[in-house]
Design an enzyme around this catalytic site. Structure first.
Site, PDB file in Angstrom:
ATOM      1  N   SER A  48       0.794  -1.230   0.000  1.00 27.25           N
ATOM      2  CA  SER A  48       0.000   0.000   0.000  1.00 27.25           C
ATOM      3  C   SER A  48       0.825   1.277   0.000  1.00 27.25           C
ATOM      4  O   SER A  48       0.312   2.340  -0.365  1.00 27.25           O
ATOM      5  CB  SER A  48      -0.950   0.011   1.205  1.00 27.25           C
ATOM      6  OG  SER A  48      -0.221  -0.165   2.408  1.00 27.25           O
ATOM      7  N   ASP A 339      -3.519   7.858   7.861  1.00 27.67           N
ATOM      8  CA  ASP A 339      -4.470   6.997   8.560  1.00 27.67           C
ATOM      9  C   ASP A 339      -3.707   6.072   9.506  1.00 27.67           C
ATOM     10  O   ASP A 339      -2.537   6.321   9.804  1.00 27.67           O
ATOM     11  CB  ASP A 339      -5.383   6.241   7.578  1.00 27.67           C
ATOM     12  CG  ASP A 339      -4.660   5.194   6.738  1.00 27.67           C
ATOM     13  OD1 ASP A 339      -3.516   4.806   7.083  1.00 27.67           O
ATOM     14  OD2 ASP A 339      -5.228   4.744   5.727  1.00 27.67           O
ATOM     15  N   HIS A 342      -0.731   4.460   7.241  1.00 33.53           N
ATOM     16  CA  HIS A 342      -0.136   5.088   6.055  1.00 33.53           C
ATOM     17  C   HIS A 342       0.208   6.550   6.305  1.00 33.53           C
ATOM     18  O   HIS A 342      -0.282   7.164   7.259  1.00 33.53           O
ATOM     19  CB  HIS A 342      -1.093   4.955   4.866  1.00 33.53           C
ATOM     20  CG  HIS A 342      -1.498   3.540   4.601  1.00 33.53           C
ATOM     21  ND1 HIS A 342      -2.696   3.015   5.051  1.00 33.53           N
ATOM     22  CD2 HIS A 342      -0.847   2.529   3.985  1.00 33.53           C
ATOM     23  CE1 HIS A 342      -2.776   1.735   4.704  1.00 33.53           C
ATOM     24  NE2 HIS A 342      -1.664   1.416   4.061  1.00 33.53           N
TER      25      HIS A 342
END
Length: 374
Positions: A48, A339, A342
């Protein structure tokens, strides 16, 4: 006379347009050959931290997707599938290398690979078993790369495709989920394997993929080591008794992995002729910003901009996951974490700047600018 002159000019322009659009005698367009020769392609593998939206197009849950608001709010102004408020490290690197944004491999309709393509998938690990069935693991990303290799060979011919692949830069940012998944699921892996044995298994599988790409012409590789994921907001709250402290067991695993990765790359540099690499110390650079945010232009280093619960550690950003409640900060530029797991665009840009032109401990033995030299 004016009408005849105008007609002549029109016919001349039409002829030039036809010449530009006409394929060359070997069946490849002028534009394609120009594009292939002027780009240093950028192929991206990872999770990610690097996924530009591949998970938008697979059958998975919103735990591994970011195609909803407020993801993408600051730069793109809409959610692209990137796990951030804006751009990622690889988006900035592409800009510095004078490339377009590198699109996700699974993006519908996209079939032009002269500038490279992004295979990364949020939640992916080096091991096939990591979040199996919900993500595109590294072996599958390798399989997709082989399809691109075949496409380039078909379009350019064998010799020119080999030259293109040898000029390309191959970027890797993967491994975190192989370890983080242990703490997020009811995993018994660490009762089956010792920490060292498990790290050896991850590194062994990673080595296979690197050597496979080398065998297909890859010579220039970029790597990010594992972040201090034990200090991510979402991991800090795994054990309530920790009171929001970093999870030491997770920090130990990232340290062991990074030591093994450094040794592996030194070994490959000696073993594989022409193998050049850039290793970015993501771990130290995230840790510095967590511990000393103001030094790097941030106000908050530990809590997430978007989420809920202690430190914003509950992975609810966007309200599309298991927990629906969330808050989002007014200014993501003040935060290190976007978040629960991340980073913000501002952090990614700082990292990209170091990766591109940095020297010394942060990036070695080459920086990415060195690797993108034709």
């Amino acid at each position: 006379m004016v009408k005849i002159g105008s007609l002549f000019l029109f016919l001349l322009l039409l002829l030039l347009l036809l010449l530009l659009l006409t394929p060359t005698c070997n069946g490849r367009s002028t534009k394609s050959r120009h594009s292939a020769k002027n780009y240093v392609p950028f192929f991206i593998f990872g999770d990610s931290f690097l996924d530009a939206g591949n998970n938008n197009y697979i059958n998975t849950s919103t735990l591994d997707q970011a195609n909803f608001w407020p993801y993408g709010e600051t730069y793109f102004k809409f959610p692209t599938g990137r796990f951030s408020d804006g751009r990622l490290v690889v988006d900035f690197i592409a800009e510095y290398a004078e490339l377009p944004l590198i699109p996700p491999f699974l993006q519908p309709g996209f079939r032009q690979y002269y500038a490279g393509v992004n295979f990364a998938s949020a939640g992916a690990g080096v091991l096939v078993e990591t979040f199996q069935g919900a993500v595109i693991d590294l072996r599958t990303q390798l399989r997709y790369f082989k399809k691109v290799e075949n496409w380039l060979t078909h379009k350019l011919g064998k010799v020119e495709a080999e030259v293109t692949l040898s000029r390309a830069v191959y970027m890797f940012g993967i491994g975190t989920n192989d370890y983080m998944s242990i703490f997020l699921t009811n995993s018994t892996l660490l009762s089956t394997y010792s920490k060292s044995e498990y790290v050896e298994m991850v590194i062994g599988n990673f080595t296979f993929v690197i050597e496979e790409i080398y065998a297909r012409g890859g010579r220039k590789f970029g790597f990010m080591n594992l972040p201090t994921f034990g200090c991510f907001p979402g991991i800090r709250i795994v054990k309530p008794s920790n009171n929001g402290s970093c999870l030491q067991e997770a920090l130990t695993l990232s340290k062991l992995h990074n030591q093994a990765l450094s040794k592996l790359l030194i070994k490959l540099g000696k073993k594989l002729e022409g193998f050049k690499y850039s290793l970015y110390d993501l771990n130290s650079n995230i840790r510095h910003r967590i511990n000393h945010p103001s030094k790097y232009g941030f106000q908050e280093g530990k809590a997430a901009c978007c989420g809920t619960g202690q430190l914003g550690g509950v992975f609810s950003c966007g309200g599309e996951r298991i927990v629906k409640e969330f808050h989002v900060c007014e200014n993501p530029k003040e935060y290190v974490f976007w978040d629960s797991y991340h980073l913000t665009e501002k952090v990614y840009k700082q990292f990209a700047d170091q990766m591109w032109r940095g020297t010394g401990k942060s990036v070695r033995p080459y920086n990415l600018k060195d690797l993108f030299q034709p």
